[in-house]
Design a protein around this motif. Structure first.
Motif, PDB file in Angstrom:
ATOM      1  N   ALA A  93       0.844  -1.213   0.000  1.00 29.25           N
ATOM      2  CA  ALA A  93       0.000   0.000   0.000  1.00 29.25           C
ATOM      3  C   ALA A  93       0.870   1.249   0.000  1.00 29.25           C
ATOM      4  O   ALA A  93       2.023   1.225   0.454  1.00 29.25           O
ATOM      5  N   VAL A  94       0.318   2.336  -0.515  1.00 26.13           N
ATOM      6  CA  VAL A  94       1.037   3.611  -0.480  1.00 26.13           C
ATOM      7  C   VAL A  94       0.604   4.451   0.715  1.00 26.13           C
ATOM      8  O   VAL A  94       1.376   5.255   1.230  1.00 26.13           O
ATOM      9  N   LEU A  95      -0.627   4.247   1.189  1.00 33.73           N
ATOM     10  CA  LEU A  95      -1.148   4.934   2.378  1.00 33.73           C
ATOM     11  C   LEU A  95      -2.038   3.960   3.134  1.00 33.73           C
ATOM     12  O   LEU A  95      -2.704   3.100   2.530  1.00 33.73           O
ATOM     13  N   VAL A  96      -2.105   4.162   4.471  1.00 34.80           N
ATOM     14  CA  VAL A  96      -2.948   3.323   5.318  1.00 34.80           C
ATOM     15  C   VAL A  96      -3.785   4.223   6.230  1.00 34.80           C
ATOM     16  O   VAL A  96      -3.255   5.150   6.852  1.00 34.80           O
ATOM     17  N   PHE A  97      -5.074   3.905   6.296  1.00 35.04           N
ATOM     18  CA  PHE A  97      -5.986   4.624   7.196  1.00 35.04           C
ATOM     19  C   PHE A  97      -6.543   3.631   8.207  1.00 35.04           C
ATOM     20  O   PHE A  97      -7.155   2.618   7.829  1.00 35.04           O
ATOM     21  N   ALA A  98      -6.338   3.935   9.495  1.00 35.04           N
ATOM     22  CA  ALA A  98      -6.868   3.105  10.573  1.00 35.04           C
ATOM     23  C   ALA A  98      -8.034   3.836  11.219  1.00 35.04           C
ATOM     24  O   ALA A  98      -7.845   4.837  11.905  1.00 35.04           O
ATOM     25  N   ALA A  99      -9.246   3.341  10.971  1.00 35.44           N
ATOM     26  CA  ALA A  99     -10.451   4.021  11.450  1.00 35.44           C
ATOM     27  C   ALA A  99     -11.453   2.996  11.963  1.00 35.44           C
ATOM     28  O   ALA A  99     -12.630   3.004  11.609  1.00 35.44           O
ATOM     29  N   THR A 100     -10.963   2.103  12.832  1.00 41.90           N
ATOM     30  CA  THR A 100     -11.812   1.008  13.302  1.00 41.90           C
ATOM     31  C   THR A 100     -12.724   1.401  14.451  1.00 41.90           C
ATOM     32  O   THR A 100     -13.683   0.689  14.757  1.00 41.90           O
ATOM     33  N   GLY A 101     -12.416   2.524  15.114  1.00 45.96           N
ATOM     34  CA  GLY A 101     -13.157   2.881  16.317  1.00 45.96           C
ATOM     35  C   GLY A 101     -12.570   2.253  17.559  1.00 45.96           C
ATOM     36  O   GLY A 101     -12.989   2.580  18.683  1.00 45.96           O
ATOM     37  N   ASP A 102     -11.619   1.360  17.412  1.00 48.83           N
ATOM     38  CA  ASP A 102     -10.905   0.728  18.523  1.00 48.83           C
ATOM     39  C   ASP A 102      -9.514   1.346  18.554  1.00 48.83           C
ATOM     40  O   ASP A 102      -8.661   1.043  17.699  1.00 48.83           O
ATOM     41  N   ALA A 103      -9.231   2.222  19.532  1.00 46.28           N
ATOM     42  CA  ALA A 103      -7.985   2.978  19.560  1.00 46.28           C
ATOM     43  C   ALA A 103      -6.765   2.069  19.592  1.00 46.28           C
ATOM     44  O   ALA A 103      -5.757   2.306  18.909  1.00 46.28           O
ATOM     45  N   ALA A 159       0.898   6.246   7.618  1.00 44.77           N
ATOM     46  CA  ALA A 159      -0.396   5.802   8.132  1.00 44.77           C
ATOM     47  C   ALA A 159      -1.060   6.911   8.938  1.00 44.77           C
ATOM     48  O   ALA A 159      -0.409   7.845   9.417  1.00 44.77           O
ATOM     49  N   ASN A 160      -2.368   6.767   9.094  1.00 43.73           N
ATOM     50  CA  ASN A 160      -3.170   7.753   9.824  1.00 43.73           C
ATOM     51  C   ASN A 160      -4.159   7.014  10.713  1.00 43.73           C
ATOM     52  O   ASN A 160      -4.945   6.189  10.222  1.00 43.73           O
ATOM     53  N   ALA A 161      -4.104   7.292  12.027  1.00 38.03           N
ATOM     54  CA  ALA A 161      -5.073   6.737  12.970  1.00 38.03           C
ATOM     55  C   ALA A 161      -6.009   7.848  13.406  1.00 38.03           C
ATOM     56  O   ALA A 161      -5.577   8.901  13.890  1.00 38.03           O
ATOM     57  N   VAL A 162      -7.293   7.616  13.267  1.00 42.90           N
ATOM     58  CA  VAL A 162      -8.289   8.653  13.554  1.00 42.90           C
ATOM     59  C   VAL A 162      -8.196   9.101  15.007  1.00 42.90           C
ATOM     60  O   VAL A 162      -8.159   8.259  15.927  1.00 42.90           O
ATOM     61  N   ASP A 163      -8.122  10.434  15.203  1.00 40.46           N
ATOM     62  CA  ASP A 163      -8.145  11.051  16.544  1.00 40.46           C
ATOM     63  C   ASP A 163      -6.967  10.648  17.426  1.00 40.46           C
ATOM     64  O   ASP A 163      -7.053  10.743  18.661  1.00 40.46           O
TER      65      ASP A 163
END
Length: 488
Positions: free
Chosen positions: A80-90, A107-111
């Motif tokens: 992958a070139v970018l990863v988004f972690a947005a599972t709602g489980d920190a 990568a980016n983890a929401v909040d």
């Protein structure tokens, strides 16, 4: 603020994602939002879900996005070139980011700012033109507000114009000399006839105009916009007016146009004050007409800024005639006229069902002659009258209207500097209107509104006209008392 305090903690950049894998982990709204943002690109999006929300699942299916129903495993991010972690489980999001970092994939983890190698911006999409607004995670709502304002300002056809420009890049490099000539060519391309034709979805005309630009190595015909600057408040300027101000080579403006609006033009635009104001004309109308013609014939894009609306007591008719006779093209960009701004400041209904169904605009000079104008009978029957430049003709207006039968107790609203921060509001009745002419404290443009509908205005923020006379009498009494005291 020192330069170090103004430095960013991130470097804005655009990542190439075309045809490359971008993965999004999550089932709910946050993953849905990231996937929608990515859909503005032609990245190969892969959505890893376990139990996706119904609306997200429906959208993924409708968009034809590859969807993998699986719990997380580190091998899912490889390539992958970018990863988004947005599972709602920190904790899980941190695990995903840690795995991505081990593979040297941003990568980016929401909040979770400490687990964000990049931030997702608010995006204005005019592909291939993109504007990304970021706040380093501090204010996503602020970024969205800025995005909305920029989105409104940019023409919807901007992307099409940019794609057309790409077709002409090689030809421009061959035919237009490097340096000033080429800069002029591209500025004309993006702001003159080519852009106007693209805006009108007339691509054939746009190509002809672009070809003409190539043949004249950047020289183009001039054009004049007659622009209404509105009553004074900068945020009442129309979006179209803002756009043409940024396109203008020269800005010709009247004395009543605030400097803040003039300053909205391009930094390198020539600014020419013609100072048209009552009893203070730095240029005659004929001189202004000749100036506009000269600038247009020089090939310049000109904004003629007028207070209010150019077609309401703005003498635009004379300027249009001069431009037509000279063969210089022009357009009208309407503005908010002062009567509407004054009514808004007073929360005043200019028309009111069952009370006033007609509205009259006048400078009041119609009522200074021997013969009443045709509209005077409408005033008697209940029409609302908006008098421009009302202070100097207030006595004549009041006298003639009362003489024609309008009740002396008819409500009037008076406003100086409508819409501006320094506006002043007054209210009273028709018989009190002549006192305006004696007031030397009113130096800004004054609008007077007369009629039965005016009684429906909100007078909580306005001062009675009678208060000025009362203050005058009090001041005179104090002066007399002081003189008597000195004589004693």
């Amino acid at each position: 603020m020192s330069p170090s305090q103004q430095r960013l903690s991130v470097f804005p950049a655009f990542v190439r994602v075309s045809g490359r894998s971008v993965v999004v982990f999550g089932n709910g709204d946050e993953a849905y939002a990231k996937a929608r943002l990515l859909r503005n690109t032609d990245a190969e999006i892969v959505a890893y879900v376990s139990a996706p929300d119904a609306d997200y699942a429906d959208w993924l299916a409708a968009q034809g996005i590859e969807t993998v129903h699986s719990d997380f495993s580190p091998d899912q991010i490889r390539g992958a070139v970018l990863v988004f972690a947005a599972t709602g489980d920190a904790a899980l999001d941190r695990t995903i980011v840690t795995a991505a970092r081990a593979e040297k994939i941003p990568a980016n983890a929401v909040d979770q700012p400490d687990f964000c190698d990049f931030y997702t911006p608010a995006l204005v999409n005019r592909a291939p033109v993109a504007i990304a607004i970021g706040t380093e995670g501090a204010g996503p709502v602020l970024a969205q507000m800025i995005r909305a304002r920029i989105d409104q300002m940019l023409s919807p056809s901007l992307g099409l114009l940019a794609r057309l420009a790409a077709e002409y890049r090689d030809a421009a490099e061959r035919l237009v000399p490097r340096g000033v000539s080429r800069r002029i060519f591209w500025r004309r391309f993006f702001s003159a006839d080519v852009a106007s034709a693209v805006d009108a979805n007339d691509i054939a005309t746009a190509r002809r105009s672009a070809n003409a630009l190539l043949s004249t190595t950047g020289r183009a015909a001039g054009h004049v916009w007659l622009v209404g600057a509105g009553p004074g408040a900068e945020d009442l300027l129309t979006l179209r007016a803002q756009r043409v101000l940024m396109e203008a080579d020269a800005i010709v403006y009247d004395a009543l146009v605030p400097q803040a609006i003039v300053d909205m033009g391009r930094r390198d635009a020539e600014r020419l004050s013609v100072g048209k104001r009552k009893n203070c004309h730095s240029k005659s109308q004929d001189e202004i007409n000749r100036l506009l013609v000269r600038l247009g014939r020089e090939g310049k894009r000109v904004v003629r800024l007028k207070s209010g609306d150019p077609l309401v007591y703005g003498r635009a008719g004379e300027e249009m005639a001069a431009l037509r006779d000279a063969g210089v093209t022009y357009e009208i960009v309407p503005g908010i006229t002062s009567a509407f701004a004054a009514a808004a400041d007073f929360e005043l209904p200019l028309t009111l069902r069952g009370v006033a169904s007609s509205l009259i605009f006048t400078t009041g000079h119609d009522l200074t002659g021997d013969v009443l104008p045709d509209w005077a009978s409408l005033a008697i029957s209940g029409a609302t009258i908006a008098v421009y430049m009302g202070r100097t003709v207030a006595a004549s207006v009041a006298e003639r209207l009362m003489g024609a039968g309008l009740a002396p107790e008819t409500t009037v609203a008076v406003i100086e500097n409508a819409s501006r921060a320094d506006r002043r509001l007054f209210h009273g009745v028709l018989r009190e209107l002549p006192d305006l002419e004696a007031r030397d404290d009113l130096s800004g443009p004054v609008m007077v509104i007369i009629g039965e509908a005016v009684a429906g205005a909100n007078f909580k923020k306005s001062e009675p006209l009678s208060a000025f006379k009362a203050r005058e009498r009090e001041e005179m009494s104090q002066e007399v008392g002081q003189e008597v005291g000195m004589q004693g």
